[in-house]
Design a protein around this motif. Sequence first.
Motif, PDB file in Angstrom:
ATOM      1  N   ASN A 195       0.839  -1.186   0.000  1.00 42.86           N
ATOM      2  CA  ASN A 195       0.000   0.000   0.000  1.00 42.86           C
ATOM      3  C   ASN A 195       0.881   1.247   0.000  1.00 42.86           C
ATOM      4  N   LEU A 196       0.537   2.203  -0.854  1.00 41.69           N
ATOM      5  CA  LEU A 196       1.264   3.468  -0.931  1.00 41.69           C
ATOM      6  C   LEU A 196       0.326   4.620  -0.612  1.00 41.69           C
ATOM      7  N   HIS A 197       0.833   5.565   0.154  1.00 39.06           N
ATOM      8  CA  HIS A 197       0.132   6.807   0.444  1.00 39.06           C
ATOM      9  C   HIS A 197       0.900   7.924  -0.263  1.00 39.06           C
ATOM     10  N   LEU A 198       0.221   8.680  -1.121  1.00 35.17           N
ATOM     11  CA  LEU A 198       0.890   9.578  -2.052  1.00 35.17           C
ATOM     12  C   LEU A 198       0.362  11.008  -1.959  1.00 35.17           C
ATOM     13  N   VAL A 199       1.250  11.946  -2.275  1.00 37.46           N
ATOM     14  CA  VAL A 199       0.860  13.314  -2.598  1.00 37.46           C
ATOM     15  C   VAL A 199       1.229  13.527  -4.065  1.00 37.46           C
ATOM     16  N   ALA A 200       0.234  13.787  -4.898  1.00 35.36           N
ATOM     17  CA  ALA A 200       0.462  13.942  -6.334  1.00 35.36           C
ATOM     18  C   ALA A 200       1.189  15.252  -6.623  1.00 35.36           C
ATOM     19  N   LEU A 201       2.206  15.186  -7.481  1.00 35.06           N
ATOM     20  CA  LEU A 201       2.971  16.370  -7.845  1.00 35.06           C
ATOM     21  C   LEU A 201       2.723  16.788  -9.288  1.00 35.06           C
ATOM     22  N   ARG A 202       2.902  15.887 -10.227  1.00 36.90           N
ATOM     23  CA  ARG A 202       2.672  16.250 -11.631  1.00 36.90           C
ATOM     24  C   ARG A 202       2.441  14.997 -12.456  1.00 36.90           C
ATOM     25  N   THR A 203       1.849  15.186 -13.629  1.00 33.36           N
ATOM     26  CA  THR A 203       1.656  14.079 -14.562  1.00 33.36           C
ATOM     27  C   THR A 203       2.336  14.422 -15.883  1.00 33.36           C
ATOM     28  N   THR A 242       0.033   7.516 -18.761  1.00 25.93           N
ATOM     29  CA  THR A 242       0.532   8.769 -18.200  1.00 25.93           C
ATOM     30  C   THR A 242       1.345   8.430 -16.961  1.00 25.93           C
ATOM     31  N   ILE A 243       2.417   9.170 -16.738  1.00 27.09           N
ATOM     32  CA  ILE A 243       3.258   8.935 -15.559  1.00 27.09           C
ATOM     33  C   ILE A 243       2.926   9.969 -14.494  1.00 27.09           C
ATOM     34  N   LEU A 244       2.571   9.486 -13.328  1.00 28.28           N
ATOM     35  CA  LEU A 244       2.338  10.340 -12.169  1.00 28.28           C
ATOM     36  C   LEU A 244       3.602  10.390 -11.322  1.00 28.28           C
ATOM     37  N   THR A 245       4.116  11.585 -11.119  1.00 28.19           N
ATOM     38  CA  THR A 245       5.206  11.791 -10.160  1.00 28.19           C
ATOM     39  C   THR A 245       4.575  12.194  -8.832  1.00 28.19           C
ATOM     40  N   ALA A 246       4.948  11.496  -7.777  1.00 26.79           N
ATOM     41  CA  ALA A 246       4.329  11.728  -6.469  1.00 26.79           C
ATOM     42  C   ALA A 246       5.358  11.552  -5.370  1.00 26.79           C
ATOM     43  N   TYR A 247       5.004  12.053  -4.189  1.00 24.19           N
ATOM     44  CA  TYR A 247       5.832  11.813  -3.007  1.00 24.19           C
ATOM     45  C   TYR A 247       5.062  10.877  -2.096  1.00 24.19           C
ATOM     46  N   SER A 248       5.697   9.760  -1.733  1.00 23.97           N
ATOM     47  CA  SER A 248       5.013   8.745  -0.945  1.00 23.97           C
ATOM     48  C   SER A 248       5.579   8.664   0.465  1.00 23.97           C
ATOM     49  N   ARG A 249       4.732   8.276   1.381  1.00 24.47           N
ATOM     50  CA  ARG A 249       5.158   8.062   2.762  1.00 24.47           C
ATOM     51  C   ARG A 249       6.113   6.881   2.864  1.00 24.47           C
ATOM     52  N   GLU A 250       5.883   5.856   2.031  1.00 26.41           N
ATOM     53  CA  GLU A 250       6.624   4.607   2.164  1.00 26.41           C
ATOM     54  C   GLU A 250       7.948   4.590   1.397  1.00 26.41           C
ATOM     55  N   LEU A 251       8.007   5.248   0.229  1.00 29.48           N
ATOM     56  CA  LEU A 251       9.180   5.130  -0.645  1.00 29.48           C
ATOM     57  C   LEU A 251       9.826   6.464  -1.001  1.00 29.48           C
ATOM     58  N   GLY A 252       9.264   7.571  -0.546  1.00 28.79           N
ATOM     59  CA  GLY A 252       9.762   8.857  -1.002  1.00 28.79           C
ATOM     60  C   GLY A 252       9.213   9.164  -2.383  1.00 28.79           C
ATOM     61  N   ARG A 253      10.008   9.794  -3.224  1.00 28.69           N
ATOM     62  CA  ARG A 253       9.564  10.158  -4.567  1.00 28.69           C
ATOM     63  C   ARG A 253       9.395   8.902  -5.414  1.00 28.69           C
ATOM     64  N   VAL A 254       8.281   8.843  -6.122  1.00 32.78           N
ATOM     65  CA  VAL A 254       7.991   7.690  -6.975  1.00 32.78           C
ATOM     66  C   VAL A 254       7.374   8.153  -8.283  1.00 32.78           C
ATOM     67  N   SER A 255       7.480   7.284  -9.296  1.00 30.19           N
ATOM     68  CA  SER A 255       6.801   7.476 -10.575  1.00 30.19           C
ATOM     69  C   SER A 255       5.887   6.279 -10.794  1.00 30.19           C
ATOM     70  N   ARG A 277     -11.207   9.237 -14.323  1.00 34.39           N
ATOM     71  CA  ARG A 277     -11.189   9.127 -12.861  1.00 34.39           C
ATOM     72  C   ARG A 277      -9.769   9.279 -12.322  1.00 34.39           C
ATOM     73  N   MET A 278      -8.819   8.626 -12.975  1.00 37.72           N
ATOM     74  CA  MET A 278      -7.437   8.705 -12.519  1.00 37.72           C
ATOM     75  C   MET A 278      -6.870  10.111 -12.693  1.00 37.72           C
ATOM     76  N   LYS A 279      -7.258  10.778 -13.766  1.00 37.07           N
ATOM     77  CA  LYS A 279      -6.799  12.149 -13.991  1.00 37.07           C
ATOM     78  C   LYS A 279      -7.288  13.058 -12.875  1.00 37.07           C
ATOM     79  N   ALA A 280      -8.526  12.862 -12.435  1.00 36.22           N
ATOM     80  CA  ALA A 280      -9.070  13.658 -11.340  1.00 36.22           C
ATOM     81  C   ALA A 280      -8.333  13.374 -10.031  1.00 36.22           C
ATOM     82  N   LEU A 281      -7.988  12.108  -9.806  1.00 40.32           N
ATOM     83  CA  LEU A 281      -7.264  11.738  -8.593  1.00 40.32           C
ATOM     84  C   LEU A 281      -5.865  12.342  -8.548  1.00 40.32           C
ATOM     85  N   ALA A 282      -5.266  12.545  -9.727  1.00 41.00           N
ATOM     86  CA  ALA A 282      -3.860  12.937  -9.805  1.00 41.00           C
ATOM     87  C   ALA A 282      -3.643  14.434  -9.960  1.00 41.00           C
ATOM     88  N   MET A 283      -4.659  15.238  -9.665  1.00 46.89           N
ATOM     89  CA  MET A 283      -4.475  16.690  -9.733  1.00 46.89           C
ATOM     90  C   MET A 283      -3.438  17.133  -8.702  1.00 46.89           C
TER      91      MET A 283
END
Length: 239
Positions: free
Chosen positions: A2-10, A18-31, A44-50
């Motif tokens: 399970n990953l908890h993310l803050v979305a940064l950019r797509t 599409t690649i989502l760049t995010a900062y995660s609690r578990e792994l740090g920066r992820v794509s 739906r995914m585009k809305a989630l990744a704002m």
Amino acid sequence: MNLHLVALRTTKYSDTQTILTAYSRELGRVSLAMPAGKGKSSVRMKALAMPLSVVECVSEPRPGREILPMRQASQGVVLKSLHSDPVKQIIAMFLSEVLAVTLQGGAPDESMFDFLVSSIGILDNADAAATANFHICFLFNLARHLGIEPDVSTYGGGSLFDMADGRWRRSMPLHRNFLSTADSEIAHKLSRMTFSNMHRFRFNRNERNAIVDGILEYYSLHYVSMRYLRSLDIVRMLL
């Protein structure tokens, strides 16, 4: 996992991904790979990744895998106004750009992740006066988490803020990266700004823009260049 993310950019990767760049609690920066296109799942995914959305998903990290699969994605925190209020939208875009530049790699930092999620909630609930200063307060607090917070204990009346060293000095530094006495006093006053009192700080647009430019210059000296933030001009016009 399970990953908890803050979305940064797509970034568009192909017609189907599409690649989502995010900062995660578990792994740090992820794509992470997301579906692209006009289907219901993609929308739906585009809305989630704002920008600055808080997302939960399941993924399978493996050694050597740079782009992770993203499954069972859902909204991690319900946001009431962040992506519907135009000013908050622009602030989210701007700060997500800053974070995409500063949060490059290294080990995961749970305190950083918790700070981001807490800050996002504060912006979501902020009134107009607090919203206008939110990005300034956020950048000051982010500096603390990045380890580049100015040493406010060195301030004294009439001193100059040495941006290269992050300290206030009685004498003029032997370089150009310092603030005038008046601006150095403003920098010290800004160090008192918190998310609880940021609505009390009154600035006009020119003052606010000058403050943001100074903070970004400070970041650039200590951390990484902030010269190419695409949303900065919009922030300057709106706030």
